[in-house]
Design a protein around this motif. Sequence first.
Motif, mmCIF file in Angstrom:
data_model
loop_
_atom_site.group_PDB
_atom_site.id
_atom_site.type_symbol
_atom_site.label_atom_id
_atom_site.label_comp_id
_atom_site.label_asym_id
_atom_site.label_seq_id
_atom_site.Cartn_x
_atom_site.Cartn_y
_atom_site.Cartn_z
ATOM 1 N N ASN A 91 34.949 22.049 -5.619
ATOM 2 C CA ASN A 91 35.353 22.095 -4.264
ATOM 3 C C ASN A 91 36.069 23.074 -3.726
ATOM 4 O OD1 ASN A 91 33.737 19.656 -3.361
ATOM 5 N ND2 ASN A 91 35.090 18.541 -4.486
ATOM 6 N N LYS A 92 36.136 24.218 -4.630
ATOM 7 C CA LYS A 92 36.767 25.482 -4.141
ATOM 8 C C LYS A 92 35.722 26.645 -4.091
ATOM 9 C CE LYS A 92 41.297 24.413 -6.014
ATOM 10 N NZ LYS A 92 42.253 24.544 -6.994
ATOM 11 N N LEU A 93 35.731 27.395 -3.206
ATOM 12 C CA LEU A 93 34.773 28.620 -2.967
ATOM 13 C C LEU A 93 35.837 29.858 -3.168
ATOM 14 C CD1 LEU A 93 32.278 29.179 -0.379
ATOM 15 C CD2 LEU A 93 33.945 30.990 -1.087
ATOM 16 N N TYR A 94 35.208 30.681 -4.302
ATOM 17 C CA TYR A 94 35.972 31.753 -4.712
ATOM 18 C C TYR A 94 34.968 33.119 -4.269
ATOM 19 C CZ TYR A 94 38.105 28.733 -7.929
ATOM 20 O OH TYR A 94 38.884 27.512 -8.363
ATOM 21 N N TYR A 95 35.678 33.976 -3.741
ATOM 22 C CA TYR A 95 35.195 35.330 -3.231
ATOM 23 C C TYR A 95 35.908 36.338 -3.721
ATOM 24 C CZ TYR A 95 32.780 37.624 0.856
ATOM 25 O OH TYR A 95 31.916 38.493 1.578
ATOM 26 N N LEU A 96 35.206 37.337 -4.280
ATOM 27 C CA LEU A 96 35.919 38.344 -4.704
ATOM 28 C C LEU A 96 35.855 39.774 -3.928
ATOM 29 C CD1 LEU A 96 34.106 38.722 -8.599
ATOM 30 C CD2 LEU A 96 36.449 37.544 -7.823
ATOM 31 N N THR A 97 36.612 40.441 -4.058
ATOM 32 C CA THR A 97 36.514 42.055 -3.373
ATOM 33 C C THR A 97 36.323 42.851 -4.424
ATOM 34 O OG1 THR A 97 38.858 42.323 -3.487
ATOM 35 C CG2 THR A 97 37.930 41.018 -1.364
ATOM 36 N N TRP A 98 35.676 44.157 -4.144
ATOM 37 C CA TRP A 98 35.448 45.128 -4.778
ATOM 38 C C TRP A 98 36.582 45.942 -5.547
ATOM 39 C CZ3 TRP A 98 32.870 50.289 -2.865
ATOM 40 C CH2 TRP A 98 32.327 51.020 -4.142
ATOM 41 N N GLN A 99 37.093 47.055 -4.626
ATOM 42 C CA GLN A 99 38.030 47.974 -5.208
ATOM 43 C C GLN A 99 39.402 47.332 -4.911
ATOM 44 O OE1 GLN A 99 36.137 51.382 -4.056
ATOM 45 N NE2 GLN A 99 35.801 51.778 -6.218
ATOM 46 N N THR A 100 39.616 46.447 -3.945
ATOM 47 C CA THR A 100 40.949 45.908 -3.863
ATOM 48 C C THR A 100 41.294 45.115 -4.630
ATOM 49 O OG1 THR A 100 39.799 44.468 -2.111
ATOM 50 C CG2 THR A 100 40.897 46.522 -1.158
ATOM 51 N N LYS A 101 40.693 44.503 -5.791
ATOM 52 C CA LYS A 101 40.854 43.719 -6.684
ATOM 53 C C LYS A 101 41.646 42.336 -6.471
ATOM 54 C CE LYS A 101 41.030 47.856 -9.413
ATOM 55 N NZ LYS A 101 41.767 48.632 -10.318
ATOM 56 N N ILE A 102 41.160 41.873 -4.966
ATOM 57 C CA ILE A 102 41.969 40.334 -4.650
ATOM 58 C C ILE A 102 40.671 39.483 -4.608
ATOM 59 C CG2 ILE A 102 43.095 39.234 -3.019
ATOM 60 C CD1 ILE A 102 44.147 41.893 -2.074
ATOM 61 N N GLY A 103 40.832 38.279 -5.312
ATOM 62 C CA GLY A 103 39.913 37.276 -4.862
ATOM 63 C C GLY A 103 40.433 36.092 -4.048
ATOM 64 N N PHE A 104 39.789 35.637 -3.220
ATOM 65 C CA PHE A 104 40.121 34.686 -2.322
ATOM 66 C C PHE A 104 39.793 33.249 -2.637
ATOM 67 C CE2 PHE A 104 40.268 38.628 0.249
ATOM 68 C CZ PHE A 104 41.454 38.388 0.647
ATOM 69 N N VAL A 105 40.492 32.228 -2.448
ATOM 70 C CA VAL A 105 39.971 30.765 -2.777
ATOM 71 C C VAL A 105 40.155 30.127 -1.327
ATOM 72 C CG1 VAL A 105 40.625 29.118 -4.193
ATOM 73 C CG2 VAL A 105 41.222 31.097 -5.029
ATOM 74 N N TYR A 106 38.993 29.366 -1.140
ATOM 75 C CA TYR A 106 38.818 28.597 -0.201
ATOM 76 C C TYR A 106 38.543 27.170 -0.353
ATOM 77 C CZ TYR A 106 38.051 33.521 1.802
ATOM 78 O OH TYR A 106 38.196 34.549 2.226
ATOM 79 N N ASP A 107 38.936 26.251 0.618
ATOM 80 C CA ASP A 107 38.282 24.911 0.601
ATOM 81 C C ASP A 107 36.794 24.937 0.604
ATOM 82 O OD1 ASP A 107 37.414 22.294 1.330
ATOM 83 O OD2 ASP A 107 39.725 21.694 1.309
ATOM 84 N N ALA A 108 35.994 24.422 -0.132
ATOM 85 C CA ALA A 108 34.880 24.669 -0.226
ATOM 86 C C ALA A 108 33.818 23.754 1.044
ATOM 87 C CB ALA A 108 34.008 24.439 -1.264
ATOM 88 N N ARG A 109 34.750 22.702 1.550
ATOM 89 C CA ARG A 109 34.243 21.839 2.742
ATOM 90 C C ARG A 109 34.847 22.378 4.111
ATOM 91 N NH1 ARG A 109 36.290 16.866 -0.965
ATOM 92 N NH2 ARG A 109 37.880 18.512 -1.325
#
Length: 249
Positions: A91-109
């Motif tokens: 239930n967590k959505l993970y979304y990467l970024t390219w060269q900023t090297k930060i991944g974001f975590v969201y509530d998947a609902r």
Amino acid sequence: MLIVLGCGEKKTSETTSVDPLNISFSVISTLPHEPDAFTEGLTIHNNLVLESTGQNGKSWVAEVDPATGNHNKKIILDNQYFGEGMTVLNNKLYYLTWQTKIGFVYDARTYKQIGEFNYDNEGWGLTHDGKNLIMSAGTDKLYFLDTATLKISRTVSVRNGNMPVKNLNELEYVNGYIFANVYETSTIVKIDPATGKVVGRIDLSTQVDEIKRMFPNTNELNGIAYDKNSNALLVTGKNWPRSYLIRLQ
Ligand SMILES: [Ca+2]
């Protein structure tokens, strides 16, 4: 001398004409895909097709209606971020970024942001094996991330025989194997996650050629989602107006 050379040439053409790792497939259907989507991630979660895109100012995650290609944007990144791979686990959505090297975590609902994490390499593809996140970085490496710490717990080097397979891009974990787009090629490789060994190859050059012929301004093949219900792979590419549902033999 000529005879020896002749035999050698014949042998070469024989060995290159058949790929022992080739996985044949059939196209079940051709579906519409949003041409504005610079596809970086594709997955199916709870029977919903989810897509993530890249490019600064054009990076989003959306729920996609596969019948029409229409999308309902749920996450839009700030212009400073170039979005990359995306997956959903627990239930967590993970979304990467390219060269900023930060991944974001969201509530998947709710799609509300609930965290972020950093990594040292570039962010490219993302999938999971039910336990760990699995990430590519445009190299021959696959990184397994512990979801509790979001740190690398294991690294695998992907090899075709002895040759490193570089430019690993979008990923999809299917029944114990990792399928990966290889950037700027028409090939999806099937990888044994325990060893990194390439155990199969899907040649999508017919589909890539078709897209390039009909829509010359499109970019490369990228995006693999596994549909459990139809036991098929949904594949597409950056700015492709089409996606393909294919069943492996
Ligand atoms: Ca995927």
